[in-house]
Design an enzyme around this catalytic site. Structure first.
Site, PDB file in Angstrom:
ATOM      1  CE1 TYR A 144      -2.927  -3.080   0.233  1.00 43.03           C
ATOM      2  CE2 TYR A 144      -4.007  -2.069   2.102  1.00 43.03           C
ATOM      3  CZ  TYR A 144      -3.949  -3.071   1.163  1.00 43.03           C
ATOM      4  OH  TYR A 144      -4.895  -4.053   1.152  1.00 43.03           O
ATOM      5  CE  LYS A 201       1.011 -18.082  -1.508  1.00 43.75           C
ATOM      6  NZ  LYS A 201       0.103 -19.261  -1.344  1.00 43.75           N
ATOM      7  CG  ASP A 234      -2.610 -20.096   0.724  1.00 38.35           C
ATOM      8  OD1 ASP A 234      -1.889 -20.091   1.745  1.00 38.35           O
ATOM      9  OD2 ASP A 234      -2.285 -20.682  -0.336  1.00 38.35           O
ATOM     10  CG  ASP A 258      -7.256  -4.075   3.818  1.00 37.22           C
ATOM     11  OD1 ASP A 258      -8.189  -3.789   4.597  1.00 37.22           O
ATOM     12  OD2 ASP A 258      -7.223  -3.709   2.628  1.00 37.22           O
ATOM     13  CG  ASP A 262     -12.786  -6.165   5.602  1.00 39.43           C
ATOM     14  OD1 ASP A 262     -12.288  -5.425   6.478  1.00 39.43           O
ATOM     15  OD2 ASP A 262     -13.417  -5.724   4.619  1.00 39.43           O
TER      16      ASP A 262
HETATM   17  C1  IPM Z   1      -9.037  -0.519   6.263  1.00 36.14           C
HETATM   18  C2  IPM Z   1      -9.496   0.009   4.934  1.00 36.14           C
HETATM   19  C3  IPM Z   1      -8.383   0.823   4.326  1.00 36.14           C
HETATM   20  C4  IPM Z   1      -7.168  -0.058   4.219  1.00 36.14           C
HETATM   21  C5  IPM Z   1      -8.706   1.461   2.974  1.00 36.14           C
HETATM   22  C6  IPM Z   1      -9.962   2.304   3.027  1.00 36.14           C
HETATM   23  C7  IPM Z   1      -7.555   2.243   2.422  1.00 36.14           C
HETATM   24  O1  IPM Z   1      -9.871  -1.033   4.107  1.00 36.14           O
HETATM   25  O2  IPM Z   1      -8.753   0.283   7.156  1.00 36.14           O
HETATM   26  O3  IPM Z   1      -8.949  -1.728   6.413  1.00 36.14           O
HETATM   27  O4  IPM Z   1      -7.056  -0.817   3.256  1.00 36.14           O
HETATM   28  O5  IPM Z   1      -6.319  -0.024   5.081  1.00 36.14           O
HETATM   29 MG    MG Z   2      -9.877  -2.917   5.035  1.00 35.95          MG
END
Ligand code: IPM
Ligand code: MG
Length: 369
Positions: A144, A201, A234, A258, A262
């Site tokens: 990133y 990985k 994975d 990231d 989620d």
């Molecule tokens: C998070 C979000 C951010 C990230 C995005 C919005 C840039 O997805 O905080 O997880 O990828 O870090």
């Molecule tokens: Mg995120």
């Protein structure tokens, strides 16, 4: 004696302003009870900052953040600013830049189940009962933040000679970046169940092979008392839904963290329940793990609990008020135990009169404080 704290408030876009209002409401209530007063200074970040100042992170926002005891953020982004044109400013750049500018290399995302919500998960209750994971995501390195390029290859040019677009992102890590995040993970594990899964990985990527070497060196030198398990990313994605209880602390690089955070959040039934703390060597930032949910923005139905829990993390990690933080968690637990739900965490058995909006959920939490 009443403690005074200056909080920088970044509402951002979408549901940001609505959920932030509830976070502030709860902070004022918990402050009154635990002897703290907060002054809140709002600043712009994300899409609203692009509209107002042409920059997703105006200099003034950074100044206010640096002069605060802590930064509270809601969420950024929305379809209005979505573009594949990399020369245009994007809301997310504001978020990435504030992390970098404030040196917030540790992102702590706790994944906990409120037992009243076990039915809201798509996984069976017996699989998720008692899940308690701390995801420690490296936040200022990797893909990133690496160099990015877009090219157009003319016929016959470049590798293979095929004409067309070419895009490059760079994944780079330095040893000190891995070492310091590894230390954060081992320290966290010592206050928990003393187990760290280091996710990489290493069967493909050199950054991952270095990651693994450094994590093991730090472990063997200073944290041999903590159990360390390497797991490929994975496989981790699979194990998280197969048997999430095996995890205590999970430490991983930026992009894997990231994605996995989620996924782990969804185990709890809603991303709307997950808070996060971003910390480094200076001021810390607290934000929900979810996004700006533009589809439901402005309708008063968003779940404010991740924002409120982020306020709790701020009290615990930045302001030295762990009891006030525990009080917030207790209040939320009671509200959920009484059956109150926002739309995202209801299930088939939730009666219609127990489904409440953003402000009403905030009021319920305040009522239990
Ligand atoms: C998070 C979000 C951010 C990230 C995005 C919005 C840039 O997805 O905080 O997880 O990828 O870090
Ligand atoms: Mg995120």
């Amino acid at each position: 004696m009443t403690k005074q704290f200056k909080i920088c408030v970044l509402e951002g876009d979408g549901i940001g302003p609505e959920i932030m209002a509830e976070g502030i409401k709860v902070l004022q209530a918990v402050g009154a009870k635990h002897g703290a007063e907060f002054s809140f200074e709002k600043a712009l970040i994300g899409g609203c900052a692009i509209d107002a100042a042409g920059d997703p992170l105006p200099a003034q926002t950074l100044d206010i953040a640096r002069a605060s005891d802590a930064v509270l953020l809601a969420a950024v982004g929305g379809p209005k600013w979505d573009t594949t044109d990399s020369t245009k400013p994007r809301p997310e750049q504001g978020l990435l830049r504030i992390r970098k500018e404030l040196g917030l290399y540790t992102n702590l995302r706790p994944v906990q189940i409120f037992s009243a919500l076990a039915g809201a998960s798509t996984l069976r209750p017996e699989v998720i009962e008692g899940v308690d994971i701390a995801i420690v995501r490296e936040l200022t390195g990797g893909l990133y933040f690496g160099e990015r390029h877009r090219y157009y290859d003319e016929p016959g040019a470049g590798t293979g000679g095929a004409p067309g677009q070419r895009a490059v992102d760079t994944l780079e890590y330095r040893e000190y970046e891995v070492e310091r995040i590894a230390r954060q993970a081992f320290e966290a594990a010592r206050t928990r169940r003393s187990r760290v899964h280091s996710v990489d990985k290493a069967n493909v990527l050199d950054t991952s092979r270095m990651w693994r070497e450094v994590v093991h060196r730090v472990h063997d030198e200073d944290y041999a008392d903590v159990e360390l398990i390497d797991m490929l990313v994975d496989n981790t994605a699979m194990q998280l839904v197969n048997d999430p209880r095996q995890f205590d602390v999970v430490v991983t690089e930026n992009m894997f963290g990231d994605i996995l955070s989620d996924e782990a959040a969804q185990i709890t039934g809603s991303l709307g329940m997950l808070a996060s703390a971003s910390m480094g060597d200076g001021v810390s930032l607290f934000e929900p793990s979810h996004g700006s949910a533009p589809d439901i923005a402005g309708r008063g139905i968003a779940n404010p609990l991740a924002q409120i829990l982020s306020c709790g993390m701020m009290l615990q990690y930045a302001l030295g008020m762990p009891q006030a933080a525990a009080d917030i968690t207790r209040a939320i637990t009671e509200v959920l135990d009484e059956g109150w739900r926002t739309g995202d965490i209801k299930d088939a058995s939730t009666p219609a009169d127990k489904i409440v909006g953003t402000a009403a959920m905030g009021d319920l939490v305040v009522g239990h404080l």
